[in-house]
Design a protein around this motif. Structure first.
Motif, PDB file in Angstrom:
ATOM      1  N   LYS B 317     129.500  -3.769 -13.220  1.00  0.00           N
ATOM      2  CA  LYS B 317     130.403  -3.232 -12.200  1.00  0.00           C
ATOM      3  C   LYS B 317     131.502  -4.206 -11.838  1.00  0.00           C
ATOM      4  CE  LYS B 317     127.044  -0.415  -9.744  1.00  0.00           C
ATOM      5  NZ  LYS B 317     126.044  -0.707  -8.711  1.00  0.00           N
ATOM      6  N   LYS B 318     131.168  -5.495 -11.795  1.00  0.00           N
ATOM      7  CA  LYS B 318     132.139  -6.455 -11.255  1.00  0.00           C
ATOM      8  C   LYS B 318     131.795  -7.886 -11.624  1.00  0.00           C
ATOM      9  CE  LYS B 318     129.568  -6.973  -6.971  1.00  0.00           C
ATOM     10  NZ  LYS B 318     129.545  -6.843  -5.526  1.00  0.00           N
ATOM     11  N   ILE B 319     132.751  -8.738 -11.278  1.00  0.00           N
ATOM     12  CA  ILE B 319     132.500 -10.175 -11.366  1.00  0.00           C
ATOM     13  C   ILE B 319     132.087 -10.641  -9.977  1.00  0.00           C
ATOM     14  CG2 ILE B 319     133.548 -12.437 -11.741  1.00  0.00           C
ATOM     15  CD1 ILE B 319     135.525 -11.054 -13.630  1.00  0.00           C
ATOM     16  N   GLU B 320     131.076 -11.491  -9.914  1.00  0.00           N
ATOM     17  CA  GLU B 320     130.660 -12.022  -8.627  1.00  0.00           C
ATOM     18  C   GLU B 320     130.631 -13.548  -8.710  1.00  0.00           C
ATOM     19  OE1 GLU B 320     128.132  -9.814  -5.453  1.00  0.00           O
ATOM     20  OE2 GLU B 320     126.829 -10.588  -7.021  1.00  0.00           O
ATOM     21  N   ILE B 321     131.124 -14.188  -7.649  1.00  0.00           N
ATOM     22  CA  ILE B 321     131.191 -15.648  -7.674  1.00  0.00           C
ATOM     23  C   ILE B 321     130.195 -16.249  -6.680  1.00  0.00           C
ATOM     24  CG2 ILE B 321     132.716 -17.652  -7.492  1.00  0.00           C
ATOM     25  CD1 ILE B 321     135.068 -15.724  -7.915  1.00  0.00           C
ATOM     26  N   TYR B 322     129.431 -17.193  -7.159  1.00  0.00           N
ATOM     27  CA  TYR B 322     128.467 -17.899  -6.333  1.00  0.00           C
ATOM     28  C   TYR B 322     128.890 -19.355  -6.170  1.00  0.00           C
ATOM     29  CZ  TYR B 322     125.072 -14.100  -6.588  1.00  0.00           C
ATOM     30  OH  TYR B 322     124.419 -12.888  -6.462  1.00  0.00           O
ATOM     31  N   LYS B 323     128.515 -19.965  -5.056  1.00  0.00           N
ATOM     32  CA  LYS B 323     128.762 -21.391  -4.898  1.00  0.00           C
ATOM     33  C   LYS B 323     127.466 -22.095  -4.519  1.00  0.00           C
ATOM     34  CE  LYS B 323     130.183 -21.095  -0.056  1.00  0.00           C
ATOM     35  NZ  LYS B 323     131.276 -21.236   0.915  1.00  0.00           N
ATOM     36  N   PHE B 324     127.472 -23.393  -4.680  1.00  0.00           N
ATOM     37  CA  PHE B 324     126.295 -24.175  -4.313  1.00  0.00           C
ATOM     38  C   PHE B 324     126.453 -24.701  -2.904  1.00  0.00           C
ATOM     39  CE2 PHE B 324     125.959 -24.223  -8.883  1.00  0.00           C
ATOM     40  CZ  PHE B 324     124.594 -24.018  -9.063  1.00  0.00           C
ATOM     41  N   ASN B 325     125.476 -24.372  -2.058  1.00  0.00           N
ATOM     42  CA  ASN B 325     125.409 -24.958  -0.730  1.00  0.00           C
ATOM     43  C   ASN B 325     124.262 -25.959  -0.806  1.00  0.00           C
ATOM     44  OD1 ASN B 325     125.461 -25.566   1.928  1.00  0.00           O
ATOM     45  ND2 ASN B 325     124.969 -23.506   2.671  1.00  0.00           N
ATOM     46  N   GLY B 326     124.601 -27.210  -1.100  1.00  0.00           N
ATOM     47  CA  GLY B 326     123.560 -28.171  -1.454  1.00  0.00           C
ATOM     48  C   GLY B 326     122.989 -27.735  -2.780  1.00  0.00           C
ATOM     49  N   GLU B 327     121.701 -27.357  -2.766  1.00  0.00           N
ATOM     50  CA  GLU B 327     121.107 -26.878  -4.004  1.00  0.00           C
ATOM     51  C   GLU B 327     120.860 -25.382  -3.969  1.00  0.00           C
ATOM     52  OE1 GLU B 327     117.758 -29.450  -4.374  1.00  0.00           O
ATOM     53  OE2 GLU B 327     118.865 -30.899  -5.580  1.00  0.00           O
ATOM     54  N   THR B 328     121.344 -24.732  -2.927  1.00  0.00           N
ATOM     55  CA  THR B 328     121.127 -23.294  -2.813  1.00  0.00           C
ATOM     56  C   THR B 328     122.359 -22.549  -3.315  1.00  0.00           C
ATOM     57  OG1 THR B 328     120.041 -23.912  -0.756  1.00  0.00           O
ATOM     58  CG2 THR B 328     120.202 -21.567  -1.227  1.00  0.00           C
ATOM     59  N   LEU B 329     122.080 -21.511  -4.074  1.00  0.00           N
ATOM     60  CA  LEU B 329     123.167 -20.717  -4.640  1.00  0.00           C
ATOM     61  C   LEU B 329     123.459 -19.556  -3.688  1.00  0.00           C
ATOM     62  CD1 LEU B 329     124.628 -21.189  -7.285  1.00  0.00           C
ATOM     63  CD2 LEU B 329     123.020 -19.649  -8.384  1.00  0.00           C
ATOM     64  N   ILE B 330     124.683 -19.492  -3.175  1.00  0.00           N
ATOM     65  CA  ILE B 330     125.030 -18.381  -2.275  1.00  0.00           C
ATOM     66  C   ILE B 330     126.331 -17.719  -2.728  1.00  0.00           C
ATOM     67  CG2 ILE B 330     123.840 -19.169  -0.192  1.00  0.00           C
ATOM     68  CD1 ILE B 330     126.555 -20.398   0.675  1.00  0.00           C
ATOM     69  N   ILE B 331     126.493 -16.470  -2.318  1.00  0.00           N
ATOM     70  CA  ILE B 331     127.712 -15.730  -2.677  1.00  0.00           C
ATOM     71  C   ILE B 331     128.902 -16.345  -1.938  1.00  0.00           C
ATOM     72  CG2 ILE B 331     128.903 -13.514  -2.382  1.00  0.00           C
ATOM     73  CD1 ILE B 331     126.318 -12.139  -3.054  1.00  0.00           C
ATOM     74  N   ASP B 332     129.973 -16.590  -2.658  1.00  0.00           N
ATOM     75  CA  ASP B 332     131.179 -17.156  -2.069  1.00  0.00           C
ATOM     76  C   ASP B 332     132.106 -15.996  -1.701  1.00  0.00           C
ATOM     77  OD1 ASP B 332     133.687 -18.315  -1.609  1.00  0.00           O
ATOM     78  OD2 ASP B 332     133.226 -20.011  -2.938  1.00  0.00           O
ATOM     79  N   SER B 333     132.023 -15.548  -0.444  1.00  0.00           N
ATOM     80  CA  SER B 333     132.741 -14.319  -0.079  1.00  0.00           C
ATOM     81  C   SER B 333     134.256 -14.514  -0.126  1.00  0.00           C
ATOM     82  CB  SER B 333     132.304 -13.803   1.286  1.00  0.00           C
ATOM     83  OG  SER B 333     131.595 -14.767   1.984  1.00  0.00           O
ATOM     84  N   ASN B 334     134.726 -15.727   0.207  1.00  0.00           N
ATOM     85  CA  ASN B 334     136.160 -16.001   0.134  1.00  0.00           C
ATOM     86  C   ASN B 334     136.722 -15.751  -1.250  1.00  0.00           C
ATOM     87  OD1 ASN B 334     137.317 -16.613   2.488  1.00  0.00           O
ATOM     88  ND2 ASN B 334     136.784 -18.798   2.456  1.00  0.00           N
ATOM     89  N   LEU B 335     136.082 -16.420  -2.206  1.00  0.00           N
ATOM     90  CA  LEU B 335     136.561 -16.295  -3.590  1.00  0.00           C
ATOM     91  C   LEU B 335     136.425 -14.863  -4.092  1.00  0.00           C
ATOM     92  CD1 LEU B 335     135.395 -19.519  -5.469  1.00  0.00           C
ATOM     93  CD2 LEU B 335     137.721 -18.632  -5.288  1.00  0.00           C
ATOM     94  N   ASN B 336     135.343 -14.216  -3.697  1.00  0.00           N
ATOM     95  CA  ASN B 336     135.143 -12.841  -4.147  1.00  0.00           C
ATOM     96  C   ASN B 336     136.238 -11.923  -3.621  1.00  0.00           C
ATOM     97  OD1 ASN B 336     132.778 -12.690  -5.883  1.00  0.00           O
ATOM     98  ND2 ASN B 336     131.682 -13.491  -4.117  1.00  0.00           N
TER      99      ASN B 336
END
Lengths: 267, 385
Positions: B317-336
């Motif tokens: 459906k789409k491209i989704e961008i994740y970022k690392f918050n320390g060692e946790t992977l979270i969705i980067d809503s800004n970039l998305n």
């Protein structure tokens, strides 16, 4: 299954040699198909003690397994009915020699033949064995880098059709694998009655940077050479039919690319 | 479908058109792939699962972003200049490719399904590919190390081969230990003497690749759900592979350097929305791999890539961008938010081409041994009686 055959054979005092008529099989096998072949994932876990069962093993404390006190150093690729193995066994009693054959019945013949020979001559033929495997795929599963001293390609399947040339046992890519398991200065023997295949093998081995052809005149001191003509079943067949036999022998050399780089560094 | 990102360019590819999108200027270009000039028409294969593999499509930027390649239309390899979108070369490959990668010097290495690897020159764009090496098994992954001294290839048996480069006829070592096909290999970014690999046996393995020595094996299989495995088996069944599998096969293995001592390892799977995240810290003689998390995606990832320390995941459906918050992977809503236009383009562009390598990874074995042994047994029993 194997167990049963074993018991059966052990029950008789000495075993008779197997009869070839029960083991005949067509000469061709597709080396690319996914055959049901059991092979070790890596040389570390290959149990050679089963194949050379009368040689007393030593215990490797690091790996907690039984191993032999020496490595297999001679390999007959596509050993057929085992004629060369039997000849080499007596010529090199102190070397471990293995024949590898992809055809089910033919390899089984050689296994039964060696077992029979061992039972008839208890002190002999302890240094040869046969494995059913696909050497075009699994050679590095059995042997370490540089482990082998001699390799034999006698009367390999010529795969005449051009589309099947990629099935030939000698080609550019496979030579890299053979070079890997061969020690520097190890010898590769090739023989065939098919001129076209002979030229193919010579051409590929000559072009490959890790092999160098040994001139005929330098081969006279090698006692194996004369045996190559008559010891194999295929060779005897060719003699009966008055066919030609083409021999070519090569030496595994060190990598000229690395050597040239070293020279470059020195100068 | 495939995508690649470098600098501010994203290239997306689907069947026979390529979308180039500039993240900064939002300028988009769509180019149609040129026809493959070939004397012999390429005929369709009669086995469907092989045919889907033939049309494997891949786009990739060179490391410096100057070029991108499109591997499409079965045996076609196109090379474009990023700035001008000029077609540099349109070459035919010997066989359908299974993996295509740029070398640090912008040359291209292609691994194909017949087991051969070829080098395509970028500075001589009209030259044919040059055979580097061959396995007698389908190649699934290939890489040339950053120093361009070694070429490492992985196959559908269980082998990883390390050859010298460019003298690739000289095999340095084998990394043997996997018990099934090897789909992915990657050099550990912060310790370039270590190779990571994974595939069909539920393990992540680490190697000192120059010697072929196995350093560490991580078993991850129990972390995955049984329902995903069920999906794998259903897919295989659809392709007439009756013998079920017990381990979900790895689709992607991606490593990202965190700092001088640590890298992140990411694994995705066929028929699964799950993504496993590990951290590897490798100092001299001390390799430590720690499990961090399981991330559940919306869909099965088609492709994933790191870009500026973010993780970009391409899905149906789409491209989704994740970022690392320390060692946790979270969705980067800004970039998305920023790639919304790109996502709209992707969804209008996407033609529902469902290609999967999965069925051809598994072997259809034929057993001629058992039958023979049984007949022999009968013969021997008869003789005894």
């Amino acid at each position: 299954m194997i167990e049963f055959l074993y018991n059966h054979t052990m029950a008789t005092f000495t075993m008779a040699l197997p009869q070839k008529k029960f083991y005949r099989q067509r000469a061709h096998s597709n080396p690319i198909a996914d055959h049901c072949i059991e092979y070790p994932i890596k040389p570390d876990i290959m149990d050679w003690t089963v194949l050379y069962s009368n040689i007393i093993p030593i215990f490797d404390t690091n790996r907690s397994i039984k191993i032999l006190n020496k490595f297999v150093e001679f390999v007959d690729i596509g050993c057929g009915y085992g004629g060369l193995l039997v000849t080499l066994s007596l010529m090199f009693p102190n070397n471990l020699i293995v024949g590898m054959e992809i055809r089910v019945k033919v390899s089984d013949y050689v296994i039964d033949r060696i077992a029979a020979l061992r039972s008839q001559f208890p002190d002999q033929y302890q240094n040869i064995a046969c494995i059913r495997t696909n050497t075009m795929k699994y050679l590095p599963n059995y042997f370490y880098k540089g482990q082998l001293k001699k390799m034999f390609f006698l009367y390999p399947d010529p795969h005449f059709k051009k589309a099947k040339h990629k099935w030939r046992i000698i080609n550019k890519s496979l030579l890299a694998e053979y070079a890997y398991v061969l020690a520097e200065n190890a010898i590769v023997y090739t023989m065939t009655d098919v001129k076209d295949l002979h030229e193919w093998m010579v051409q590929h081995l000559t072009v490959h940077p890790l092999f160098l052809r040994i001139p005929i005149e330098q081969l006279t001191s090698d006692p194996i050479i004369e045996k190559l003509y008559e010891s194999t079943e295929e060779g005897q067949k060719v003699t009966r039919n008055n066919g030609d036999k083409f021999l070519a022998v090569f030496r595994r050399i060190s990598d000229p690319y690395l050597n040239s780089k070293e020279e470059f560094l020195i100068t | 479908m495939s995508f690649s990102i470098r600098n501010s360019h994203v290239v997306l590819c689907n069947n026979d058109s390529v979308l180039i999108y500039n993240l900064d200027s939002q300028i988009r270009n769509i180019i149609a792939l040129p026809k493959l000039e070939s004397k012999n028409e390429i005929r369709a294969h009669n086995r469907e699962e092989i045919e889907t593999f033939h049309i494997l499509i891949c786009v990739e930027f060179s490391n410096d972003g100057q070029y991108f390649l499109v591997c499409a239309n079965r045996k076609q390899l196109c090379l474009f200049k990023t700035e001008t979108l000029e077609l540099i070369s349109n070459r035919k490959m010997q066989r359908a490719a299974s993996k295509v990668r740029f070398l640090p010097n912008n040359d291209i290495v292609v691994a194909d399904k017949s087991g051969d690897a070829y080098l395509f020159s970028t500075s001589k764009p009209n030259e044919n590919g040059q055979l580097l090496l061959g396995h007698l098994s389908m190649l699934l992954d290939i890489l040339v190390t950053d120093d361009q001294k070694f070429i490492i290839s992985a196959d559908r048996d269980e082998k990883i081969r390390v050859s010298m480069f460019p003298n690739s006829y000289n095999i340095l070592s084998y990394c043997l230990g996997h018990k099934d096909f090897v789909t992915n290999i990657a050099v550990v970014p912060h310790n370039k003497s270590i190779l990571a690999s994974s595939g069909g046996d539920g393990t992540l393995m680490f190697w000192d690749f120059k010697t072929g020595k196995e350093l560490l094996t991580v078993y991850f299989h129990e972390k995955l759900s049984q329902s995903d495995l069920l999906k794998v088996n259903e897919t295989l069944k659809k392709h007439n592979l009756e013998e079920g599998v017990t381990v979900s096969p790895v689709k992607h293995l991606k490593l990202l350097q965190l700092n001088e001592e640590n890298s992140i390892i990411l694994i995705t799977f066929y028929c699964s929305n799950a993504m496993l995240v590990y951290r590897i810290s490798a100092e001299e003689n001390n390799l430590n791999v720690k499990y961090l998390s399981l991330v559940t995606l919306e869909q099965e990832p088609l492709e994933c890539q790191y870009h500026k320390n973010n993780l970009w995941i391409l899905m149906d459906k789409k491209i989704e961008i994740y970022k690392f918050n320390g060692e946790t992977l979270i969705i980067d809503s800004n970039l998305n938010m920023q790639i919304q236009t790109l996502n709209e383009l992707w969804s209008t562009h996407y033609q529902g081409l469902n290609q999967t390598l999965l069925p051809i990874l598994y072997k259809r074995k034929f057993d001629n041994l058992q039958e023979y042994q049984e007949r022999k047994k009968l013969r021997l029993v008869k003789k005894d009686a």
